[in-house]
Motif scaffolding. Sequence first.
Motif, PDB file in Angstrom:
ATOM      1  N   LYS A  20      -5.361   0.214  -6.429  1.00  0.00           N
ATOM      2  CA  LYS A  20      -4.707  -0.957  -5.847  1.00  0.00           C
ATOM      3  C   LYS A  20      -3.839  -0.533  -4.656  1.00  0.00           C
ATOM      4  O   LYS A  20      -3.379   0.604  -4.612  1.00  0.00           O
ATOM      5  CB  LYS A  20      -3.815  -1.638  -6.902  1.00  0.00           C
ATOM      6  CG  LYS A  20      -4.557  -2.028  -8.171  1.00  0.00           C
ATOM      7  CD  LYS A  20      -3.697  -2.799  -9.141  1.00  0.00           C
ATOM      8  CE  LYS A  20      -2.494  -2.004  -9.625  1.00  0.00           C
ATOM      9  NZ  LYS A  20      -1.643  -2.778 -10.559  1.00  0.00           N
ATOM     10  N   ILE A  21      -3.623  -1.462  -3.716  1.00  0.00           N
ATOM     11  CA  ILE A  21      -2.782  -1.132  -2.561  1.00  0.00           C
ATOM     12  C   ILE A  21      -1.294  -1.164  -2.925  1.00  0.00           C
ATOM     13  O   ILE A  21      -0.487  -0.543  -2.259  1.00  0.00           O
ATOM     14  CB  ILE A  21      -3.069  -2.028  -1.337  1.00  0.00           C
ATOM     15  CG1 ILE A  21      -2.860  -3.507  -1.674  1.00  0.00           C
ATOM     16  CG2 ILE A  21      -4.455  -1.792  -0.792  1.00  0.00           C
ATOM     17  CD1 ILE A  21      -2.873  -4.427  -0.454  1.00  0.00           C
ATOM     18  N   SER A  22      -0.934  -1.908  -4.008  1.00  0.00           N
ATOM     19  CA  SER A  22       0.465  -1.971  -4.433  1.00  0.00           C
ATOM     20  C   SER A  22       0.534  -2.406  -5.896  1.00  0.00           C
ATOM     21  O   SER A  22      -0.454  -2.878  -6.469  1.00  0.00           O
ATOM     22  CB  SER A  22       1.262  -2.948  -3.570  1.00  0.00           C
ATOM     23  OG  SER A  22       0.894  -4.280  -3.873  1.00  0.00           O
ATOM     24  N   ASP A  23       1.728  -2.285  -6.474  1.00  0.00           N
ATOM     25  CA  ASP A  23       1.932  -2.702  -7.868  1.00  0.00           C
ATOM     26  C   ASP A  23       1.810  -4.217  -8.040  1.00  0.00           C
ATOM     27  O   ASP A  23       1.594  -4.694  -9.149  1.00  0.00           O
ATOM     28  CB  ASP A  23       3.319  -2.256  -8.369  1.00  0.00           C
ATOM     29  CG  ASP A  23       3.334  -0.784  -8.743  1.00  0.00           C
ATOM     30  OD1 ASP A  23       2.317  -0.296  -9.280  1.00  0.00           O
ATOM     31  OD2 ASP A  23       4.358  -0.118  -8.486  1.00  0.00           O
ATOM     32  N   GLU A  24       1.967  -4.965  -6.948  1.00  0.00           N
ATOM     33  CA  GLU A  24       1.885  -6.432  -7.033  1.00  0.00           C
ATOM     34  C   GLU A  24       0.449  -6.913  -7.273  1.00  0.00           C
ATOM     35  O   GLU A  24       0.239  -8.023  -7.724  1.00  0.00           O
ATOM     36  CB  GLU A  24       2.419  -7.091  -5.751  1.00  0.00           C
ATOM     37  CG  GLU A  24       3.932  -7.031  -5.605  1.00  0.00           C
ATOM     38  CD  GLU A  24       4.447  -5.668  -5.176  1.00  0.00           C
ATOM     39  OE1 GLU A  24       3.863  -5.075  -4.243  1.00  0.00           O
ATOM     40  OE2 GLU A  24       5.415  -5.177  -5.790  1.00  0.00           O
TER      41      GLU A  24
END
Length: 173
Positions: free
Chosen positions: A143-147
């Motif tokens: 993923k690009i971020s935890d969001e």
Amino acid sequence: MADVATKNPVEVEVKKTEASSLVGKLETDVEIKASADKFHHMFAGKPHHVSKASPGNIQSCDLHEGDWGTVGSIIFWNYVHDGEAKVAKERIEAVEPEKNLITFRVIDGDLMKEYKSFLLTIQVTPKPGGPGSIVHWHLEYEKISDEVAHPETLLQFCVEVSKEIDEHLLAEE
């Protein structure tokens, strides 16, 4: 790494393995009545027919470069996921006909807005001791971020497509 097994509404087991919060793997098995060879051939030999088998999920599949079922070939998918029209450009990374296995790497499209990398492997094995097969879906991603959510709904999408392809193949017999 931790394994988490859960049951979702269609009674498939989801195994989630994570090294970090951004890297993940999701897997599931789908029991089908069709032969392993025929199911594998839908993705390796004629993925452009998947839209006929699962028109509500897959609108089209076009070959952009190379040959169907050949490593390095580029395939462009138009599909509907979570009620939205989406696209994916994928490169075939591996094809092993003797194992009924194919691996696609997503290289462009909607998934690349949320994931740095996304790999889908489909392996179909004959069901031990009887007719039918088991379709094993393996999604590996970063993923690009935890969001960004883990792609559980995409795994569910794969289950639905598998069942519709199975019905399509059985109707052809």
